[in-house]
Design a protein around this motif. Sequence first.
Motif, PDB file in Angstrom:
ATOM      1  N   ASN D 354       0.827  -1.210   0.000  1.00  0.00           N
ATOM      2  CA  ASN D 354       0.000   0.000   0.000  1.00  0.00           C
ATOM      3  C   ASN D 354       0.864   1.264   0.000  1.00  0.00           C
ATOM      4  O   ASN D 354       0.502   2.270  -0.602  1.00  0.00           O
ATOM      5  N   THR D 371      -9.443   2.658  -6.353  1.00  0.00           N
ATOM      6  CA  THR D 371     -10.374   2.776  -5.220  1.00  0.00           C
ATOM      7  C   THR D 371     -10.164   1.659  -4.206  1.00  0.00           C
ATOM      8  O   THR D 371     -10.792   1.657  -3.156  1.00  0.00           O
ATOM      9  N   ARG D 372      -9.324   0.718  -4.550  1.00  0.00           N
ATOM     10  CA  ARG D 372      -9.178  -0.459  -3.691  1.00  0.00           C
ATOM     11  C   ARG D 372      -7.900  -0.406  -2.871  1.00  0.00           C
ATOM     12  O   ARG D 372      -6.918   0.202  -3.255  1.00  0.00           O
ATOM     13  N   ARG D 373      -7.954  -1.082  -1.722  1.00  0.00           N
ATOM     14  CA  ARG D 373      -6.715  -1.353  -1.008  1.00  0.00           C
ATOM     15  C   ARG D 373      -5.883  -2.315  -1.853  1.00  0.00           C
ATOM     16  O   ARG D 373      -6.441  -3.216  -2.502  1.00  0.00           O
TER      17      ARG D 373
END
Lengths: 448, 448, 484, 484
Positions: D354, D371-373
């Motif tokens: 991340n 939009t996602r981890r």
Amino acid sequence: MPFIPHTDEDVTQMLAAIGAPSIDALFDEIPTALRSGKLTQVPEAMTEMEISRLMHERADMDGRQLNFIGAGAYEHHIPAAVWQITTRGEFYSAYTPYQAEASQGTLQLIYEYQTMMASLTGMDVSNASLYDGGSALAEAVLMAVRAHKGAMRVLMPKTVSPLYRAVVRAMVKNQHIELVELDYDPASGITLVPTTDMGDFAALVIPQPNFFGVLEDVDALTDWAHANGGRVIALTNPTSLALLKAPGQWGTTGADIAVGDGQPLGAPLSNGGPYYGFMTCKQALVRQMPGRIVGRTVDLEGKQGFTLTLQAREQHIRRSKATSNICTNQGLVVTASTIYMSLLGPEGLKRVAAASHANTRSLLAQLCAIAGVTQAFTGYGFHEAVVQLDRPVTPVLAVLQAQGILGGHDLSADYPELGNALLICATETKTAADLQRYAQQLSLALSK
Amino acid sequence: MPFIPHTDEDVTQMLAAIGAPSIDALFDEIPTALRSGKLTQVPEAMTEMEISRLMHERADMDGRQLNFIGAGAYEHHIPAAVWQITTRGEFYSAYTPYQAEASQGTLQLIYEYQTMMASLTGMDVSNASLYDGGSALAEAVLMAVRAHKGAMRVLMPKTVSPLYRAVVRAMVKNQHIELVELDYDPASGITLVPTTDMGDFAALVIPQPNFFGVLEDVDALTDWAHANGGRVIALTNPTSLALLKAPGQWGTTGADIAVGDGQPLGAPLSNGGPYYGFMTCKQALVRQMPGRIVGRTVDLEGKQGFTLTLQAREQHIRRSKATSNICTNQGLVVTASTIYMSLLGPEGLKRVAAASHANTRSLLAQLCAIAGVTQAFTGYGFHEAVVQLDRPVTPVLAVLQAQGILGGHDLSADYPELGNALLICATETKTAADLQRYAQQLSLALSK
Amino acid sequence: MLIFEHSRPNRAAHAQMPAHAADTSDLPAYLLRTDVPLLPQASEMDVVRHYTRLSQKNFSIDTQFYPLGSCTMKYNPRACNSLAMLPGFLARHPFAPAATGQGYLESMYELQEMLKDVTGMAGVSLAPMAGAQGEFAGVAMIRAYHDSRGDTARREIIVPNAAHGTNPATAVMCGYTVREIPTDKEGDVDLEALKAAVGPHTAGLMLTNPSTLGVFEKQIQDIQKIVHDAGGLLYYDGANLNAILGRVKPGDMGFDVIHMNLHKTFSTPHGGGGPGAGPVGVATRLLPFMPVPVVTKENDQYRLLVEGDIPATIGRMSANHGNAGVLLRAYIYARMLGAEGMHRVSEFATLNANYLLKELQQAGFDIAFPTRRASHEFIITLKKLKDETGVSAMDFAKRLLDYGYHAPTTYFPMLVPECLLIEPTETESKETLDGFVVAMKTILAEAYATPDLVKGAPYTQPVRRLDDVKAARELDLVWRQSEV
Amino acid sequence: MLIFEHSRPNRAAHAQMPAHAADTSDLPAYLLRTDVPLLPQASEMDVVRHYTRLSQKNFSIDTQFYPLGSCTMKYNPRACNSLAMLPGFLARHPFAPAATGQGYLESMYELQEMLKDVTGMAGVSLAPMAGAQGEFAGVAMIRAYHDSRGDTARREIIVPNAAHGTNPATAVMCGYTVREIPTDKEGDVDLEALKAAVGPHTAGLMLTNPSTLGVFEKQIQDIQKIVHDAGGLLYYDGANLNAILGRVKPGDMGFDVIHMNLHKTFSTPHGGGGPGAGPVGVATRLLPFMPVPVVTKENDQYRLLVEGDIPATIGRMSANHGNAGVLLRAYIYARMLGAEGMHRVSEFATLNANYLLKELQQAGFDIAFPTRRASHEFIITLKKLKDETGVSAMDFAKRLLDYGYHAPTTYFPMLVPECLLIEPTETESKETLDGFVVAMKTILAEAYATPDLVKGAPYTQPVRRLDDVKAARELDLVWRQSEV
């Protein structure tokens, strides 16, 4: 022909090029009378398979017993990475880094090593290593005498390893240097600050911890030596320095030279070698230091690089006026040691020292709870201690050995005044169960 | 935190950069119900020192007995250089060589391996290896059926290792391929050329040496298979190929595919793995071959270089239409094997094969001189042989085992028709004294 | 990048330390350290990566040819390493009872016996940890011998001017003065000068044979007689033993004491500068003075003889048994060679040297002693080249690095100007030697065509030519935290 | 230079062969080889030198950072290697009695137990030798399960279009047909498509979670229900297990069978392409079908369960116990991690991913699923760059080699154009990630300023960009003697 690549055709072509009728002819300058016959004490060649089996059988004979001997060589865990990297061909089969541009690996590593050792001992500079702890101490004695330019006497406490003292004797005796023994306090086991005039001396050797595992009063001894015009040679166990005051901080101005055996930092016990001697010193003494030294410099383009420096001190330049006849260092073991110190780091080394200390304390407590076992000294200890038995040590050790335990180092020959004294050591490699096993077996041995 | 370099400060800075309050928050897309609690069957972490001691203790339990078991995995001397080089970080911790420019070491080595294996088997091309001998045979069966585009039957002699046959069964059964067993001649131990019509078949597997250590009549079998429209899959021991006729030379036109286990070429017995399967074939079949293949090509500047090629056959490109689902090869073992073959050379490998053969012959002669021991087969052998005992094998092996001898592989379960049959093997690692010791102990065991 | 630059406070290789910090509160504050020593704080992977990459910046036998005179850089068999590092050998404490080390001690005993045979000496001690320590032990024994006879006026050691620097340095460490004697045009010791030098003050002569000039000292029998007649002893510097292994025994030449460099002749690794091993062999009259320990065999058991066993010993060179692991490697190598293999070492080392000499002579290089056979090494001199182009032996050497060859030994022996001392060893193939000749020829042509190119070498190494003067003037021997 | 070019007739490494050629005259000529196989004829040193130098032409974890998505290239602890290669382990024959292998078998039993715990499955077999074999075993068990119930109409395996190529290839090897289903914009499985796909023909679904797109499949519970309700089983592809180790158990997500890549999550070495190990874990209903052998403990003794012990087994993947030495390495690694360490693997792998995602996003790279981890990996797409400059993901990847970084995975998963799949793993430090970001930014700038520079990369490797087309068209797979 093991390890010789030549084919018959090669030999023919090469002899033709030389213009010699045979390989034998190449030796025609050697007087005939001197040519030797067959070797009679060298057996026939073994293939790698055969020698491999033989050495496996022999290594298996040297079984691993549970070891509580220290006395100058210590069993520590060595991370697997250490020797796997050290024995890479590029380190293992490299030459001394005289051709600096083609040896930056070894040279940078030694520079890193020098940095670590100087910091660990609290000194300014370090050399690239000497043979071992004993010969490093001898070189330090010679160096101190050289630097003093006057006194030929060096004060040597009896709490220095008897074997180290023997090495020093052998190495300095032909140069008229006198080694003056200092006694220890029989109660505490530490070397007392001399209260009488000791005359001129070039240096005082201070072992920390001393051979009994006892901690000397290094501050008082250092200040006394300096006050009396002698330099201080610190003889230390490098593992202990993660925990104990560095020689550079001893007393008011610190020791002048620090030496010791680097074995605890990544060298296996290995029947006694190869280990290495470390030597660090104050900046002012750097040109008196024996052995190789690596310096950082720049190349033609200003890029950082490393090279052997101060070679003018060394025998291959200075010949009979060199600081020492020393030539090789113990490069490969230093390689291992540098990787070891990098993997352990300050916290790791401190934990190793602390665990060894705590294990020895625990073992000591368990042993001294046995009837017939007493602690010899009241002084503070590091990771060794002397116990006294109610009977001769040798047969007791033999009983323990039969149980797979090496119970320690018998001091009775070197220190008859201590009676049935045994030097024990338990490093971080010992578990609580190991300590208990030793105590139980000793208890059994003494109950007979 | 073993093997994690992060300091607390690193974590703080990294979370700030991400804009997350905690590491936990990074898992917020995972449904809460799914988050697991503590692991209960995973013990607390051990330091390297602790696991080191544990594994040494366990390895010492698995003591080395004098081993006469072969049966598909063979004890040969492995030069020290082999695994010292193989476990260098650059080979050991390298990825699959998809980035060819940064993997020339591995790629050139595999190209060299392919050359050696193709030559050893007398075939045109080789892949970069498969998992092991058994699965390589299964892949060869699938390949032969693919190439035949008709017959779904493969003839499988009973002289093929029962375990290999089991692997093949497991791997092909869901694809409707029928394995037809061929019997062996009970006197000679060889697979007889079928005299009846066997119907359509994609391939005949020919083991050489066969599982009994007996040498098949490969020329006759090969020509028969070809005459009857099937291809020939050679299953061979690579060490034997230094001595025995290469599959490419079998019969009039040679075998079509050669497979086997590469273990004898530098892989330690090691409880059964990792080994590797080799596969070579005729040029015409190269695009049917499963597994990775390295080709030589040139770079932008015309300089020689190596790269994975024919990847269009493979699963990562062709997916459900790939020649196999196979992904990894056994790169590291192939590395060892290539170095092994380079060190042994043709003469070394031939001497290993010859010494193994001679040792087995000598052992066989000594055993068959014992009352109650007879040789099972009259066929020519390589470095294994079957003997029959006058009583059940299991208890005899147990008696030998108590004397530190692993007496061979018990065949009675897989080949009940052979009675109390024992498969023995003595490679070049056995000395005359070893053979004698086995014979003496067997004699003792059978005299009770 | 230095390892310290990978370091961050509180980073650590956690698998490598005891899980908990044990209690040390029993120790008083005045004995304790208060600062954190400058050891790296790095992850295990960073350390492995750093030192693996660093290793790749080295030349080594496993990657390059080293035609390095006097150093005998030959192949170090990999089996010697793995077998010497078997757990049973590594785990044994040097003070453990002899009964727990019979495998090791038996090997050492046999090594002593083999070394006695190849040197022709009456006894061997494996104690010295390197050549220089072997020299020290040897000269100390010479002194102990004279002293034991009350012959205390002998305070001078004679050394030829071509000798290794360790020879005079060692003599001084043993309390001797050094007298250098010249070498004649053929590379031999100047006999007249030797005769003039010897006398009742002569303790001994230190000699390398074949000499550092790469030739066998033809008058060795005369030299021996002159020194012995004067009451001196003869010391054999074993640096060049590889040249005569199994062919001439120093004992047969009349030497009284010899040291051997096991990292040369017996192929233990140089390890980037050590550890070596420098056993000494002695003639009968020096047996009482051998350095301890020495391995003995009694009733089929092996043990170390120590001070009490050899009362007149010169003492010990180390607390233990020298560089034991190095000795094991030498033993394993010796067993793989066998008697026949040892003969072949000197044969093929000599063949390679003479072939290379002839090929380089053909290629236009000046041979320092063109009328002599090369032993296992020989010297070329670039004096003419230097005069004509300004390209020095050092420049030439550096340029060889660009061609993938380690440089020969340069500027030694000092009495040949602009010299390269070349020793190919027996383990290199003809093709490797031929490749080297091509590189030498190419550089020779470069030196005449584009001398600046050669003077600027190397270009392909991790660094360009380094500033040694700056290194010595502005000493920078340790890294400092303030550099971060 | 190829090893064959070091070869000369009758040259050999003599220490490596039996001293004498044994008699084989009992064998008839028609069975014997007559030609000399093309194995090198070289000295031991030449072989050591050749392969040591060759090794230096490789990138590796021990020398470089590999941000290689889906491959989990993390540090391989050196202890795992040395301990798995202890003589006692190496010397044991696979058919030796269990009594002589208790040390090995106990370790394997404990490894099974640990893997059961981390996967949440009821049983584990260590037999499969690689991920693809694990997949094969898994799908074969699904098939055996349905067949055992007479449910033989289930002949279809559903696979998301983002799956690894091994998934469909494996299904085919097990006699199944493959139905691909699409992925939605968020990177999750298209649930409607899944619902439409399942039915009485559905044998099962193969799923990677976190998916090959680097995101955790949020609807996993729905998917599980849809497939199970339709009578299918769920197969878990363990490629990305590192992302959830100790945090989510596939068994808890409802999977019936899983394979693990021990050379990913359990850090056994990739070895330049293997060996791997691909154990399978199964839910209770698949226990009867596990591949043999499986280790069992009976009366404190360990032994292998084989065909007779598990009558309905799908059979065996190898003649022995899989890649035993690899399994030992994984065991040692697992013990050094411990429970706490396993939790931390996924935590820090996820943290690193991340962080790197965010830093690269900041640096101007397009994230495929912004939009996602990220799980332990994430995707960037260079589509825009390609359109604007002509610099492709492949060019970009090759240029990274010049900066000392291995390229990320390129062009996989196939459904993201010009993609780089990046996985930093937990063993890399922040400084290494920061260094990588700098290189990525530099190359991005180069791509706009001097696109040809990037397209011509690499420049610093042993070779420039290789001609793959020529390699495939003019197949050159073996060297020929005629080249000398």
